[in-house]
Design an enzyme around this catalytic site. Sequence first.
Site, PDB file in Angstrom:
ATOM      1  N   HIS A  35     -21.546  34.426 -10.988  1.00  0.00           N
ATOM      2  CA  HIS A  35     -20.519  33.935 -10.068  1.00  0.00           C
ATOM      3  C   HIS A  35     -20.742  34.451  -8.640  1.00  0.00           C
ATOM      4  CE1 HIS A  35     -17.435  32.203 -12.871  1.00  0.00           C
ATOM      5  NE2 HIS A  35     -18.116  32.928 -13.740  1.00  0.00           N
ATOM      6  N   CYS A  74     -21.356  28.732 -13.410  1.00  0.00           N
ATOM      7  CA  CYS A  74     -20.898  29.076 -14.756  1.00  0.00           C
ATOM      8  C   CYS A  74     -20.502  27.815 -15.533  1.00  0.00           C
ATOM      9  CB  CYS A  74     -19.757  30.089 -14.684  1.00  0.00           C
ATOM     10  SG  CYS A  74     -19.396  30.877 -16.277  1.00  0.00           S
ATOM     11  N   GLU A 125     -19.263  33.329  -6.014  1.00  0.00           N
ATOM     12  CA  GLU A 125     -17.973  33.298  -5.319  1.00  0.00           C
ATOM     13  C   GLU A 125     -17.119  34.529  -5.620  1.00  0.00           C
ATOM     14  OE1 GLU A 125     -16.637  32.056  -9.320  1.00  0.00           O
ATOM     15  OE2 GLU A 125     -18.473  31.962  -8.144  1.00  0.00           O
TER      16      GLU A 125
END
Length: 281
Positions: free
Chosen positions: A243, A114, A245
């Site tokens: 994302h 990002c 994560e």
Amino acid sequence: SLCALQRRSNHIMRIKALVPIGHGINCEHETRHALEVTGFDTVDLVHLNILAGGHVDPLDYQLIVFPGGFLDGDDLGAAQACANRIRHSRVNEQRLIDRLVKFVHGGGLVLGICNGLQLLTKLGMLPARDGDYTRREITLTANDSGRFEDRWVTLVVDRSSNCIFTKGLKRLYLPVRHGEGKIVGKTGDLGRSLVDEHLVPVRYGFRDTDEPTMDYPFNPNGSEESIAGLSDTTGRVFGLMPHPECYLHRTNHPRWTREDLPEEGEGLAIFRNAGRFLREA
């Protein structure tokens, strides 16, 4: 001796990741957790000021992950102020960007998520088609919707790409959280060229097909050629707007109470690929 050889082998197998923090980065703890879960032996969170001051050497690591966030409040455009800081910070006449480029030329891996992708593009580290990691060809601008997009998207993986982070993957379902995610090339046909050169490992697509799309909200920002992420020619530098994560466990999924989901979230595959590559290299 055999014991000495074994100690040397154990030392070589240890893999270390560096996660820059500070100045608005806010996904560092999820990123560290993803790296620890996927087997990285050491994960250090290091403030960007410490890196710029030369107190920590990127060459001591095998992977650098620039997490998501709002670098410097996204003033001057997302990650632009931080890109200027990295480009012009000097220690003994050596800039931080020079140390990062040396890290890549030495075989290191770089992942930008990002805000991290925004930073890599504005530094020129992606897509770096000619091997020049300081010449900027791509930028990211405001979403076509004119608003911050917080939703889940499907990514179609280019299986012909040599990106080590997406190796063996076909499709990913991940969240996006950004206001400036539209990738725009320096020239009007650059996006198409990047796709043809297999430097676009992931594109926004429909959930049940392998076809990329420009349709909103499946493509949440209007990015050229549905580009959701970029890779350099080596496959060792990769950045994406969604994302990974943020989807590490089934309970991170918005429908985890309604669907029979695997225990492991789909985002872990990207970090696992990085660890596997480093251990096999």
